[in-house]
Design an enzyme around this catalytic site. Sequence first.
Site, PDB file in Angstrom:
ATOM      1  N   HIS A 120      44.984  46.274  46.348  1.00 19.62           N
ATOM      2  CA  HIS A 120      45.274  45.167  47.263  1.00 19.62           C
ATOM      3  C   HIS A 120      46.541  45.418  48.087  1.00 19.62           C
ATOM      4  CE1 HIS A 120      42.053  42.984  45.511  1.00 19.62           C
ATOM      5  NE2 HIS A 120      42.627  42.794  44.361  1.00 19.62           N
ATOM      6  N   GLY A 128      48.153  40.373  45.171  1.00 21.75           N
ATOM      7  CA  GLY A 128      47.318  40.418  43.983  1.00 21.75           C
ATOM      8  C   GLY A 128      47.812  41.357  42.900  1.00 21.75           C
ATOM      9  N   ASP A 157      35.801  47.737  41.328  1.00 18.92           N
ATOM     10  CA  ASP A 157      36.461  46.526  40.860  1.00 18.92           C
ATOM     11  C   ASP A 157      35.722  45.322  41.441  1.00 18.92           C
ATOM     12  OD1 ASP A 157      39.349  45.859  39.589  1.00 18.92           O
ATOM     13  OD2 ASP A 157      38.893  44.385  41.142  1.00 18.92           O
ATOM     14  N   HIS A 159      36.935  42.842  42.848  1.00 13.15           N
ATOM     15  CA  HIS A 159      37.617  42.389  44.056  1.00 13.15           C
ATOM     16  C   HIS A 159      37.615  43.493  45.108  1.00 13.15           C
ATOM     17  CE1 HIS A 159      39.659  40.183  40.658  1.00 13.15           C
ATOM     18  NE2 HIS A 159      39.119  39.205  41.367  1.00 13.15           N
ATOM     19  N   TYR A 277      40.022  40.758  33.071  1.00 17.28           N
ATOM     20  CA  TYR A 277      40.692  39.504  32.737  1.00 17.28           C
ATOM     21  C   TYR A 277      39.851  38.626  31.812  1.00 17.28           C
ATOM     22  CZ  TYR A 277      43.006  41.263  36.897  1.00 17.28           C
ATOM     23  OH  TYR A 277      43.630  42.077  37.800  1.00 17.28           O
TER      24      TYR A 277
END
Length: 300
Positions: A120, A128, A157, A159, A277
Site C-alpha cells: 500500500h 494501511g 493479498d 487488498h 487478520y
Amino acid sequence: MLKIAFDQIYAHPLPDGHRFPMLKYELIPEQLIHQGIITDENLFSPDLCSEEVILATHDAVYWQQLHHLALTAKEQRRIGFPLTDRLVAREQRIAQGTIDGCHFALNHGIAFNVAGGTHHAGSNWGEGFCMLNDQAIAANYLLNKQLARSILIIDLDVHQGNGTAEIFNGESRVFTFSMHGANNFPYRKEQSDLDVGLADGTGDDEYLNILHNILPQLIEQQQPDFMFYLSGVDVLASDKLGKLSLSQQACKLRDKFVLETAKTNNIPVQVSMGGGYSPDIRNIVDAHCATYALAKEIFF
C-alpha cells in the site's frame, strides 16, 4: 537452501494496540522450526536498506519526512499508527530483507521474507500499515543492477496492491497483477497492469479457476525472468478484514500453483507474506507455514 529473512525488530515495533497482528512475525519461524521444516540456519537477519536504494523507488521529500518523523498527523493516520524511529528502521530492514531474498532466489530459485508485502506504500505516501514498498524497492534494485529485465509481481493479498500499481505505472519492464476483493480496502484503487476484483464471498473453486486461467497466460505473454509473490492469507474465510471465503486447503492450493508455476518455468521467485487478520492467530500461522512447507517440497 531455503533462505528466510527474519529479524526480531519485525516482531516488536508496534504500539500495544497494534500488537496482535504482528505476533505472526515471531510465531512463524518458531512454528517452522518446531515442525522441522527449517532450522536456524535457514534464517537471516537483514541490515537497513540504504537511502540510495530507497530513493530509486520513493520520492525524496516523502522519504525525508518519514526518516525524520516529520509526517503530518493526517499522514500518520493514513499509515495507521504513530511514527517512531523503530518503525522506520523496521521498514528499512523489511525492504533489505526482500532485496537479500532476491539474491538468494537467483541462486536457489526461491526465498522468503517473514514480513514484507508492504504494497500500500506508494511513491510518496504510506498507507494501511505500509511505509516503504519492499517488493517495489527490490524490483527496481534488480532492474538497476541489471539482474532482471522483465519482472512479474503477483499480488494475491485480499487488498489491492495500490502502491505497487502506482509506482510501476508506465514501467514496461514490471507487470503488476493484483487479484483482490473488489469491495475491500483500499477504496480508492490504483490501476495495475491487470486487476481482478473479486466479489464478496468468492469461494475456493471460483478463486482457483480464475488464477489457473490467468497466471499461465501472463507467463507466456510477459516472459518474466524474475517473479515476486505476495502471498497474503487474508483471503481466508476466517479473516476479519477479508470478505472472501477461501478455505485453508484452497489457500494452500493457490500457493502450490504459483510456486509450481515458477519452478516449472525456471523463474526465480521472492515471496513476501502480506496480510492475515483471522481472530485465531493459529489460522494465520498455519496458513503461512504451509507456504514455506510447499516451497521446501517444490524447490528442494
